[in-house]
Every structure is written in structure tokens, then in C-alpha cells.
Design an enzyme around this catalytic site. Sequence first.
Site, PDB file in Angstrom:
ATOM      1  N   LYS A 118     -76.316 -21.188  77.422  1.00 41.40           N
ATOM      2  CA  LYS A 118     -77.108 -21.282  78.675  1.00 41.40           C
ATOM      3  C   LYS A 118     -78.583 -21.449  78.661  1.00 41.40           C
ATOM      4  CE  LYS A 118     -73.850 -18.308  81.132  1.00 41.40           C
ATOM      5  NZ  LYS A 118     -73.473 -17.078  81.858  1.00 41.40           N
ATOM      6  N   LYS A 202     -64.404 -27.782  79.742  1.00 40.46           N
ATOM      7  CA  LYS A 202     -63.671 -26.713  80.495  1.00 40.46           C
ATOM      8  C   LYS A 202     -64.096 -27.231  81.935  1.00 40.46           C
ATOM      9  CE  LYS A 202     -63.401 -21.909  81.341  1.00 40.46           C
ATOM     10  NZ  LYS A 202     -63.627 -20.584  80.878  1.00 40.46           N
ATOM     11  N   LYS A 205     -67.941 -24.931  87.395  1.00 49.41           N
ATOM     12  CA  LYS A 205     -68.611 -25.122  88.889  1.00 49.41           C
ATOM     13  C   LYS A 205     -69.788 -25.701  88.587  1.00 49.41           C
ATOM     14  CE  LYS A 205     -68.312 -20.414  88.921  1.00 49.41           C
ATOM     15  NZ  LYS A 205     -68.341 -18.936  89.516  1.00 49.41           N
TER      16      LYS A 205
END
Length: 339
Positions: A118, A202, A205
Amino acid sequence: MTTHPQLVLSGMQPTNVLHLGNYLGALKNWVKLQDEMPCLYCVVDMHAITQDTGYRHPKELAAATREVTAAYIASGVDPKKSVLFNQSRVPEHAELAWIFNCVARLGWLGRMTQFKEKTGKHKERASVGLYTYPVLQVADILVYKATHVPVGEDQRQHLELSRDIAQKFNSDYDTPDFFPLPEPVIMGAGTRVMSLRDGTKKMSKSDESDYSRINLTDDADTISQKIRKARTDPNPLPDFEKGLEGRAEAENLVNIYAALLGKPKSEVIAAFAGKQFSEFKNALADLAVTTLTPIAAEMRRLLADPAEIDLILQAGAEKARGIAGPIMADVKRIVGFVA
């Protein structure tokens, strides 16, 4: 040795709209689990503020929390069967997280791969909350002494941290088996739904392309269009599963069909063997529309009355505190806090 009663805990962040991957990888399985053992399902709004990309306006976070709650219920999570609440209404989560911050070791958090993913090269700019959020995640689980956690492969490391912290607390305070060592619940086909634009990534969102995912709020036309535009390859469907090896996008669509239908992948391949993907996509679009549009409609109905959603969350939080409060009181006594 104490045998802890079975209890499931799981949750999702209220960040962006939930999508097909969330439904097949989690929500659909949560619905099954609530008929097998007691379940607590949480909207983890405290986790949602750990990143700069998270919500900074309170109205946005509140609206997103209600939307995720609506998605839970519309997918079949029943507040009469399961405890449904948002994390910030239960202060015991934060209390236990601080104690666990003092039990966990820096080296353990330094090995957590999601923080590295991240933050990339900019970890110095990350919030302390983002670095320590796995500890809050552990507190989310153990404040209820949950024994089972539905997880995807990318969350296995966090569950291992839960077990490490539980074990160390039990050892440090000479309270054998006070906290259970949570077990993963790995569900079947479709638990890892991939992007419709890149079968090696994957479904997410945060992906910039809305065509990479099917949102639970998409209407029938949008769902059909996204599936028909999904990336595949020029070859027909194979006669057997091994024929999908090296064909990530093709395999992803077959997995989605199997998961939506609740059938093994082998049955889907047998039904469409040798057919072109244009025909398969038509069938997949019809199945997806039939499955998902009722969820979108129910979400719209629920969101039209946000006060009702708030009442459901409040009632769930009271039930959750009824479980967490006594456990937290025992933890404080064990640690030596004077009431």
C-alpha cells in the site's frame, strides 16, 4: 484446556462501492455461515481512515458505512440471525488494540506485506494507523474471542498475526487459553475473483477502470456490457480444466460463472466445452444479471431510509458490546488496570 465456543467474525471497509469479488469472495459465504454458527459482521469504519485516500469528510464516511451495511443485508446477511454493526460504535475494539500494540513486536509488523504494497516507496508518509492497523484487526477478532475468520489468501498473514498475539498475551500474562487461536475459513470457488481487464490482478475497488469490476450497484445493462467487454482470448472453451492453464482471463470468467451458479468448475466446462466465448459471455451476463440486480434493487430500497440502517447498526452494536464488554473487563483485570 478451555474449549472456546465457535464464533465467526468478519468485516469490510466502507471504501468505494462493493463489487462482485466482495460478493463471491465474502458476502455469499457469510450468508451460508450464519446458518452454521453464531456470526458477527462488522463494517470496519475505523480502518477506513488509515490512508490518505480514505474518507476525510464525515458525511462521506457515514454514507459509505450505510451503503456497505445495505450491501450486507441485500446480499442475505440477516440482522436477526447475525450481529451486524459498525466498528466505531464499539469502543472495546480500540481499547484492546492499544493493549495488543504493547504485546505485538515491531518485527512482526515489519513483515506484513500489505503495508509494503500500500505504501510502496513512500512508507515514511504513511500514517501510524496504517502501519498498526493489523493490530486493530486482531483486536476486532479477539475482543469477541472469535474462533473462525473467513479470509482470502491475501489475509492469511493477518490471521497468523492474530494467533501470534493471542498466544503471546496468554503466555505473557500466564492465562493459558484465555484468547483462542482463530482458525481460517477458506471458502470454495470464486474466493479470488480477478479483474475483468487483467486476469492476473484481483478485482479491486481501487482500480481506475470501472470496467475492471462489476459493482453491486450496477444495473442490468451495465452488468451485461461489462461482461461482454471483459478480456478473454480467441480460443474456444476447453474440454477439461487443464485446458485453462495459462489463460488467466478465460479461467476467471469460468470461475465467476461456477461461483454464481454454485457448481464445480468442471461442470461449467463440460456444459460449454468447445463453444466460443461470445456465447459463454451471453450466458454469464444473464446469470450475473439474474443474481445481482435484486441485490442492487434491495440496496436502493434500504438506502432510501438511512435512519432504518442506523437503527440496525445501533442494535447490532449493543449486542456486540454485550459480548465484548465482559471480555474487555477480564483483559483489564488480567493486565492490572484498576477499575
